[in-house]
Design an enzyme around this catalytic site. Structure first.
Site, PDB file in Angstrom:
ATOM      1  N   HIS A  47     -16.974  65.489 -87.317  1.00 12.53           N
ATOM      2  CA  HIS A  47     -17.663  66.466 -86.465  1.00 12.53           C
ATOM      3  C   HIS A  47     -17.098  67.866 -86.699  1.00 12.53           C
ATOM      4  O   HIS A  47     -17.854  68.834 -86.814  1.00 12.53           O
ATOM      5  CB  HIS A  47     -17.527  66.054 -85.000  1.00 12.53           C
ATOM      6  CG  HIS A  47     -18.301  66.904 -84.052  1.00 12.53           C
ATOM      7  ND1 HIS A  47     -17.679  67.790 -83.192  1.00 12.53           N
ATOM      8  CD2 HIS A  47     -19.631  67.010 -83.816  1.00 12.53           C
ATOM      9  CE1 HIS A  47     -18.613  68.397 -82.471  1.00 12.53           C
ATOM     10  NE2 HIS A  47     -19.803  67.945 -82.824  1.00 12.53           N
ATOM     11  N   ASP A  92     -23.736  67.020 -83.592  1.00 14.16           N
ATOM     12  CA  ASP A  92     -23.405  66.427 -82.297  1.00 14.16           C
ATOM     13  C   ASP A  92     -23.985  65.022 -82.159  1.00 14.16           C
ATOM     14  O   ASP A  92     -23.320  64.116 -81.642  1.00 14.16           O
ATOM     15  CB  ASP A  92     -23.902  67.326 -81.164  1.00 14.16           C
ATOM     16  CG  ASP A  92     -23.120  68.631 -81.052  1.00 14.16           C
ATOM     17  OD1 ASP A  92     -22.106  68.795 -81.765  1.00 14.16           O
ATOM     18  OD2 ASP A  92     -23.519  69.486 -80.238  1.00 14.16           O
TER      19      ASP A  92
END
Length: 118
Positions: A47, A92
């Protein structure tokens, strides 16, 4: 943005408060370095790298608002998102789905970053 990311996490992992992911391992939370401690921490490392790629596109991942849907634990990014919105939404979404599939090891919450993350 981070508020939407928090809500995505709640969508895929409703059983655990979002803040349990804000200080986990070497990469879940602000910054990140060293070797990821487990699969969940690797989700956060990916991420972080994804946000880095979005920044290279000229995007502001921590602030970018995007459109998405959560239905019965499944996330979908809207086709109406612009380039930056789509990039950040996808970062996300991938992370929230990764969190849902990775075991949460309590011992890796709030680790000593200086000792474990060199």
């Amino acid at each position: 943005n981070l508020y939407q990311f928090k809500n995505m996490i709640h969508c895929t992992v409703p059983s655990r408060p979002w803040w349990h992911f804000a200080d986990y391992g070497c990469y879940c939370g602000r910054g990140g370095k060293g070797t990821a401690v487990d699969d969940l921490d690797r989700c956060c490392q990916v991420h972080d790298n994804c946000y880095g790629e979005a920044e290279k596109l000229g995007c502001w991942p921590y602030l970018t608002l995007y459109k998405y849907e959560c239905s019965q634990g499944k996330l979908t990014c809207s086709g109406g998102n612009n380039k930056c919105e789509a990039a950040v939404c996808n970062c996300d979404l991938v992370a929230a789905n990764c969190f849902a599939g990775a075991p949460y090891i309590d011992a890796n919450y709030n680790v000593n970053l200086k000792e474990r993350c060199q």
